[in-house]
Design a protein around this motif. Structure first.
Motif, PDB file in Angstrom:
ATOM      1  N   LYS A 283     109.858  23.243  53.393  1.00 52.24           N
ATOM      2  CA  LYS A 283     109.451  21.835  53.654  1.00 52.24           C
ATOM      3  C   LYS A 283     109.052  21.902  55.136  1.00 52.24           C
ATOM      4  CE  LYS A 283     108.058  17.649  53.751  1.00 52.24           C
ATOM      5  NZ  LYS A 283     106.785  17.285  53.123  1.00 52.24           N
ATOM      6  N   CYS A 330     114.107  16.518  49.277  1.00 50.28           N
ATOM      7  CA  CYS A 330     113.064  17.342  48.354  1.00 50.28           C
ATOM      8  C   CYS A 330     113.683  17.276  47.199  1.00 50.28           C
ATOM      9  CB  CYS A 330     113.101  18.799  48.976  1.00 50.28           C
ATOM     10  SG  CYS A 330     112.195  18.699  50.502  1.00 50.28           S
ATOM     11  N   ARG A 333     112.896  14.128  45.166  1.00 46.35           N
ATOM     12  CA  ARG A 333     111.337  13.847  45.545  1.00 46.35           C
ATOM     13  C   ARG A 333     111.053  12.800  46.276  1.00 46.35           C
ATOM     14  NH1 ARG A 333     107.651  16.841  42.517  1.00 46.35           N
ATOM     15  NH2 ARG A 333     106.178  15.286  43.508  1.00 46.35           N
ATOM     16  N   ASP A 336     108.085  15.741  49.195  1.00 46.84           N
ATOM     17  CA  ASP A 336     107.349  16.512  48.332  1.00 46.84           C
ATOM     18  C   ASP A 336     107.657  17.753  49.387  1.00 46.84           C
ATOM     19  OD1 ASP A 336     106.621  14.911  46.417  1.00 46.84           O
ATOM     20  OD2 ASP A 336     104.567  14.523  47.453  1.00 46.84           O
ATOM     21  N   ALA A 350     109.993  20.036  41.152  1.00 46.67           N
ATOM     22  CA  ALA A 350     109.279  19.957  42.542  1.00 46.67           C
ATOM     23  C   ALA A 350     107.395  20.237  42.281  1.00 46.67           C
ATOM     24  CB  ALA A 350     109.530  21.473  43.257  1.00 46.67           C
ATOM     25  N   ARG A 354     103.621  12.554  40.248  1.00 45.09           N
ATOM     26  CA  ARG A 354     104.629  11.273  40.337  1.00 45.09           C
ATOM     27  C   ARG A 354     104.817  10.710  39.011  1.00 45.09           C
ATOM     28  NH1 ARG A 354     107.597  11.011  44.897  1.00 45.09           N
ATOM     29  NH2 ARG A 354     106.751  12.071  46.478  1.00 45.09           N
ATOM     30  N   LEU A 357     107.073  12.873  36.793  1.00 50.01           N
ATOM     31  CA  LEU A 357     108.451  13.013  37.377  1.00 50.01           C
ATOM     32  C   LEU A 357     109.206  11.685  36.936  1.00 50.01           C
ATOM     33  CD1 LEU A 357     110.214  14.460  39.298  1.00 50.01           C
ATOM     34  CD2 LEU A 357     109.466  12.912  41.119  1.00 50.01           C
ATOM     35  N   ARG A 361     113.520  11.483  36.634  1.00 48.00           N
ATOM     36  CA  ARG A 361     114.145  11.068  37.785  1.00 48.00           C
ATOM     37  C   ARG A 361     115.655  10.844  37.406  1.00 48.00           C
ATOM     38  NH1 ARG A 361     111.931  10.396  42.605  1.00 48.00           N
ATOM     39  NH2 ARG A 361     109.857   9.877  42.910  1.00 48.00           N
TER      40      ARG A 361
END
Length: 545
Positions: A283, A330, A333, A336, A350, A354, A357, A361
Motif C-alpha cells: 500500500k 487493507c 478493504r 484498497d 483484495a 466493491r 465484495l 465483508r
C-alpha cells in the motif's frame, strides 16, 4: 524529610443525589513531598481524577467539596476565591492532561500557546518570552525547537504533543505537577521517553509530582510512593516496592493479579488449515506537493506476507507509523491495496470490486480501540447490533434473537439491547462492540488495540472473553497491540512491524525470549516496568478482610 508541597486532609467531595454512591472522594488524606513521585492508582470511578481536579480547582459545579482541606503554599486551596486559585494554576501548580490534542488549541502554533503562560503570569518582553520557550522545548528533548515552535499541534506526533503540554506545565517552574494518565495512548518508546522525562523533571525542578494512572508497569517504572484508591477511599498506601511486591489489601491484590504476565495459559494447538493468507501486500500513499514541499510517496505496507490458521491468535506489534493500521484497513478493504492478495478460504478480497465484495465483508470484522466512539449514542444497542445482519438480508426478528444470544455470551443481560451506549461503562461498551462484530458470524475477528484504554481488571475480563469466544466459535483472531504483556498472554504467534515491513515473526517464546531484530529488542527494552516481576498473589500470606 522536608515539609510536603501538597497536604490533603480528610477531603470529601459529594456526588449529586441519585448516583451509585454518596461521595466521589471520602475522608481522603495524602501528601506529596519535594522531588517525590506519588502514583495514585485505581480503576475508573475510584476518585483519582477527582482528587487531582479538586487540587487544581477544576471540579465541575455539580461536585462539591463538603469537608477537609487542601493545603498548598501555607494556605487552604478550598478556602480561596476562584480568582486567587486561578493565579496559582500555571505559576505554582500545573497539570498534564491525558489527551494532548484536546489540551492544545488547533488554531495556534505551539510556540504561541506556551508563550501565553509567560504573557499571563509575567511581565517579560516578547523576545524574552520566546527565548524561555525555546529553552523549554530543548529541556523536554524536542528535536529542532525552531521548527516545533512554529508548528501547529496537528503537525506533531502524539509524543511530541505530550511534550509540548509538559513544557507548558513547566513554564513557570511550578512546585507541584499533576499528571493525569499522560502516557496511556503513547507507543512504548515514546512512553519510555516521557517517563524518563518526568524523572528528570523531579530532579532538576525540585517539583513534587502526583501521577494518576491505572498502569502498574508505569508505577513500577517511576513511583517513589503508591496510593491505591477504591470507591473514593484510600485502601492502601506505601512505598512502590512494598505495594507492588507485597500488597496487603484485597483490592490491591485483585488489581495486581489482573496485570498480564509475559506468559500464557497452555491451550491446544490451532488447526492446520490456513484460513487467512496475505501475500505480497503493498500500500502506497501519494502525498501531493505544494509550493513549499515536493510530492512524495509513502510506502505504508511493503511486501507483507503472513498466514493464520483457523483458531489461531496472531499478534501484530509495532509503534505508530509501523503500518499496523494501514494493514488492517487493507484487510477489511477500507483501503484498497496497490498490489497483493488477501485470501480467506481461497477468496481474494483484495481483487474484488466493491459490488463483488459486499457478500464477503461479513467474513472479517473488527473491534476498534475506542468503545465510546464506536457506538452511535442516538441508537439503542439492539438496533446497532442487528444492523449488520439485516444489511445482509437476515430477518429482523431472528437477528434480534441472535443479538440476545450474543449478549449472554459476552456476559451482559439481554435487556441491555433496549438501552443506549451512555448507560454502560467502557468495559461493557467494549463487550457490546465484540458482540456486534460477531453478529454476522465472521471467520476472522480483528481486535485493534481493543483493551489498551481499559482498567486492568476489565482488561483481564475482556481478554478472557476473547479467548473463550475464539475457542467456542472457532474464530481466527488478529490482535493488534503495543502492550507486550498483553501480546505475550493472548497470542499464539507474533509479527513485529516497523516502517511498513515485517521485521520479525515467530511464536511468543521465540520473539520475546530470543529476539533477532534490533527493533524488537528496542521495544522490549522500552517496556515500562520490565524489571518488575509481577508477584503470584496466591503465594502471598493471607490478609484480614
Amino acid at each position: 524529610m522536608s515539609d510536603p508541597i501538597l497536604s490533603i486532609r480528610n477531603l470529601t467531595v459529594d456526588l449529586p443525589k441519585g448516583g451509585d454512591r454518596q461521595y466521589a472522594v471520602e475522608q481522603l488524606s495524602l501528601e506529596v513531598a519535594p522531588r517525590e513521585i506519588v502514583c495514585i492508582v485505581g480503576e475508573s470511578g475510584s476518585g483519582k481524577s477527582i482528587t487531582s481536579f479538586a487540587t487544581m480547582g477544576l471540579l465541575p459545579k455539580v461536585l462539591t467539596p463538603s469537608t477537609g482541606e487542601i493545603r498548598f503554599g501555607g494556605q487552604d486551596l478550598l478556602a480561596l476565591p476562584a480568582s486567587e486559585h486561578a493565579k496559582l494554576r500555571g505559576s505554582q501548580m500545573a497539570m498534564v492532561f491525558q489527551e494532548p490534542m484536546s489540551a492544545l488549541n488547533p488554531c495556534y502554533t505551539v510556540g504561541t500557546q506556551i508563550e501565553e503562560m509567560f504573557e499571563t503570569h509575567t511581565e517579560l518582553a516578547k523576545s524574552e518570552r520566546k527565548a524561555r520557550v525555546m529553552k523549554l522545548l530543548e529541556e523536554v528533548h524536542l528535536p529542532d525547537p525552531a521548527r516545533v515552535y512554529a508548528s501547529y499541534p496537528h503537525q506533531l506526533s502524539g509524543g511530541q504533543r505530550q511534550r509540548i503540554v509538559i513544557a507548558m506545565a513547566l513554564a513557570l517552574d511550578p512546585k507541584l505537577l499533576i499528571a493525569d494518565e499522560p502516557t496511556t495512548a503513547l507507543d512504548l518508546s515514546t512512553q519510555a521517553q516521557i517517563l524518563h522525562l518526568f524523572k528528570e523533571l523531579r530532579e532538576h525542578h525540585d517539583a513534587g509530582i502526583m501521577f494518576v494512572t491505572h498502569d502498574f508497569d508505569v508505577v513500577a517504572e517511576i513511583a517513589d510512593r503508591v496510593i491505591v484508591m477504591q470507591h473514593g477511599r484510600i485502601v492502601e498506601e506505601g512505598s512502590a516496592e512494598e505495594v507492588l511486591n507485597r500488597p496487603k489489601h484485597p483490592y490491591t491484590r485483585l488489581l495486581i493479579d489482573a496485570v498480564p504476565r509475559r506468559s500464557r495459559d497452555a491451550r491446544g494447538a490451532p488447526a492446520e488449515d490456513v484460513l487467512l493468507s496475505v501475500n505480497a501486500l503493498n500500500k502506497i500513499y501519494h502525498i501531493p506537493g505544494n509550493m513549499f514541499k515536493q510530492a512524495r510517496d509513502v510506502h505504508a505496507c511493503k511486501d507483507i506476507n503472513f498466514s493464520v490458521r483457523k483458531g489461531e491468535t496472531l499478534g501484530i506489534v509495532g509503534e505508530s507509523g509501523s503500518g499496523k493500521s494501514t494493514l488492517v484497513k487493507c484487510l477489511i478493504r477500507l483501503e484498497d491495496p496497490n498490489s497483493g492478495e488477501v485470501l480467506i478460504n481461497g477468496t481474494d478480497l483484495a481483487s474484488c470490486s466493491r459490488k463483488e465484495l459486499h457478500p464477503y465483508r461479513k467474513m472479517i470484522q473488527i473491534v476498534f480501540q475506542d468503545p465510546y466512539g464506536s457506538l452511535n449514542p442516538r441508537r439503542t444497542i439492539g438496533d446497532q447490533l442487528i444492523e449488520g445482519p439485516v444489511n445482509f438480508g437476515a430477518d429482523r426478528a431472528k437477528s434480534m434473537e441472535r443479538a440476545k444470544e450474543l449478549m449472554r455470551i459476552v456476559r451482559l443481560d439481554p435487556d441491555a439491547l433496549n438501552r443506549y451506549p451512555n448507560q454502560f461503562s467502557g468495559g461493557q461498551r467494549q463487550r457490546i462492540c465484540i458482540a456486534r462484530a460477531l453478529m454476522v458470524e465472521p471467520k476472522v475477528l480483528i481486535a485493534d488495540e481493543a483493551v489498551s484504554a481499559l482498567d486492568v481488571s476489565v482488561q483481564k475480563e475482556v481478554l478472557k472473553l476473547l479467548n473463550e469466544i475464539r475457542d467456542t466459535l472457532g474464530l481466527t483472531v488478529l490482535f493488534i497491540t503495543h502492550d507486550l504483556r498483553v501480546a505475550a498472554q493472548v497470542c499464539d504467534n507474533l509479527i513485529v512491524m516497523q516502517k511498513g515491513e515485517i521485521v520479525e515473526r515467530g511464536n511468543v517464546e521465540q520473539v520475546f525470549g530470543a529476539p533477532s531484530s534490533d527493533y524488537t529488542k528496542m521495544l522490549l527494552d522500552a517496556q515500562p516496568g520490565k524489571d518488575w516481576d509481577v508477584p503470584d498473589i496466591s503465594t502471598l500470606p493471607p490478609v484480614a478482610v
